[in-house]
Design an enzyme around this catalytic site. Structure first.
Site, PDB file in Angstrom:
ATOM      1  N   TYR A  91     -10.835  -2.988   6.471  1.00  0.00           N
ATOM      2  CA  TYR A  91     -10.306  -2.356   5.257  1.00  0.00           C
ATOM      3  C   TYR A  91      -9.529  -3.309   4.355  1.00  0.00           C
ATOM      4  O   TYR A  91      -9.221  -2.965   3.227  1.00  0.00           O
ATOM      5  CB  TYR A  91      -9.367  -1.199   5.630  1.00  0.00           C
ATOM      6  CG  TYR A  91     -10.048  -0.038   6.300  1.00  0.00           C
ATOM      7  CD1 TYR A  91     -10.976   0.744   5.611  1.00  0.00           C
ATOM      8  CD2 TYR A  91      -9.763   0.290   7.622  1.00  0.00           C
ATOM      9  CE1 TYR A  91     -11.603   1.823   6.223  1.00  0.00           C
ATOM     10  CE2 TYR A  91     -10.381   1.369   8.241  1.00  0.00           C
ATOM     11  CZ  TYR A  91     -11.304   2.130   7.537  1.00  0.00           C
ATOM     12  OH  TYR A  91     -11.916   3.197   8.142  1.00  0.00           O
ATOM     13  N   HIS A 132      -8.379   0.600  -1.627  1.00  0.00           N
ATOM     14  CA  HIS A 132      -7.307   1.467  -1.117  1.00  0.00           C
ATOM     15  C   HIS A 132      -6.142   0.652  -0.554  1.00  0.00           C
ATOM     16  O   HIS A 132      -5.063   1.201  -0.329  1.00  0.00           O
ATOM     17  CB  HIS A 132      -7.883   2.376  -0.017  1.00  0.00           C
ATOM     18  CG  HIS A 132      -7.455   3.809  -0.113  1.00  0.00           C
ATOM     19  ND1 HIS A 132      -6.818   4.352  -1.217  1.00  0.00           N
ATOM     20  CD2 HIS A 132      -7.582   4.851   0.768  1.00  0.00           C
ATOM     21  CE1 HIS A 132      -6.576   5.643  -1.000  1.00  0.00           C
ATOM     22  NE2 HIS A 132      -7.022   5.968   0.195  1.00  0.00           N
ATOM     23  N   PHE A 149      -3.270   5.466   9.824  1.00  0.00           N
ATOM     24  CA  PHE A 149      -4.263   5.680   8.775  1.00  0.00           C
ATOM     25  C   PHE A 149      -3.519   6.082   7.512  1.00  0.00           C
ATOM     26  O   PHE A 149      -2.392   6.571   7.560  1.00  0.00           O
ATOM     27  CB  PHE A 149      -5.280   6.750   9.187  1.00  0.00           C
ATOM     28  CG  PHE A 149      -6.342   6.207  10.092  1.00  0.00           C
ATOM     29  CD1 PHE A 149      -7.322   5.360   9.591  1.00  0.00           C
ATOM     30  CD2 PHE A 149      -6.342   6.503  11.442  1.00  0.00           C
ATOM     31  CE1 PHE A 149      -8.284   4.828  10.420  1.00  0.00           C
ATOM     32  CE2 PHE A 149      -7.304   5.978  12.287  1.00  0.00           C
ATOM     33  CZ  PHE A 149      -8.285   5.138  11.774  1.00  0.00           C
TER      34      PHE A 149
END
Length: 194
Positions: free
Chosen positions: A17, A22, A68
């Site tokens: 990620y 994000h 998360f």
């Protein structure tokens, strides 16, 4: 004006990620850590990576939750409770769909705009949305259905360059904020466009 005591960068944890849109909030924390020459270290009791910087107004903690994204409040709540930090002493950096790449803006309060990290932080602070945000523009894919895939995708090289420039400027403005207060920093950052 409140003295900022905690700066949070929102991100999804894990190498797959780290280059995704994000994680723009974490990019800003990394930039601030670089400026102040500190390293973030994993702290289990705060569910994240933490560093301490010494600013004009005293100690400021940097935090990147390693939960998360939609559980970011767990980390923010744990650290804020431990150090008795009020919502208005917190600055949260996050990716912002409603701003184009190359733009970043500081604001206080407001809703979560569908951002699950912000939603969880608001809940963890006793439903207070009174914290400050650095909204880092990532642009919008054009349709609501595309948002989930878009925020977990990597920016194009052109967009990445603009986002990096905005993150660099936001880093300088956070430094200014810690020295001279939120108004000066806000006026400078909100006028910037890469």
């Amino acid at each position: 004006m409140s003295q900022i005591k905690l700066i949070v960068g929102l991100a999804n944890s894990g190498t797959k990620y780290e280059d995704t849109r994000h994680n723009a909030g974490e990019w800003l924390i990394n930039e601030i850590a670089r400026q102040f020459n500190v390293s973030l270290k994993e702290e289990a009791k705060f569910f994240g990576k933490v560093a301490k910087i010494n600013a004009a107004g005293g100690e400021v903690r940097l935090l990147v939750p390693t939960t998360f994204m939609n559980l970011s409040g767990k980390a923010v709540g744990a650290l804020a409770n431990f150090y008795r930090i009020k919502p208005e002493e917190i600055l949260v950096a996050h990716d912002e769909l409603d701003l184009p790449p190359g733009v970043a803006k500081i604001k206080q309060g407001g809703g979560h705009g569908g951002h699950n990290g912000l939603k969880d932080i608001i809940a963890s602070l006793g439903n207070s949305n009174n914290f400050y945000r650095v909204r880092i523009g990532i642009g919008h894919p054009g349709s609501k259905e595309l948002v989930a895939g878009y925020v977990l995708g990597k920016p194009s090289p052109q967009d990445q360059e603009k986002i990096n420039a905005a993150v660099d400027e936001a880093g300088r403005c956070v430094d200014l904020l810690l020295k001279d207060g939120i108004t000066k920093a806000t006026n400078r950052l909100n006028a910037f466009k890469a």
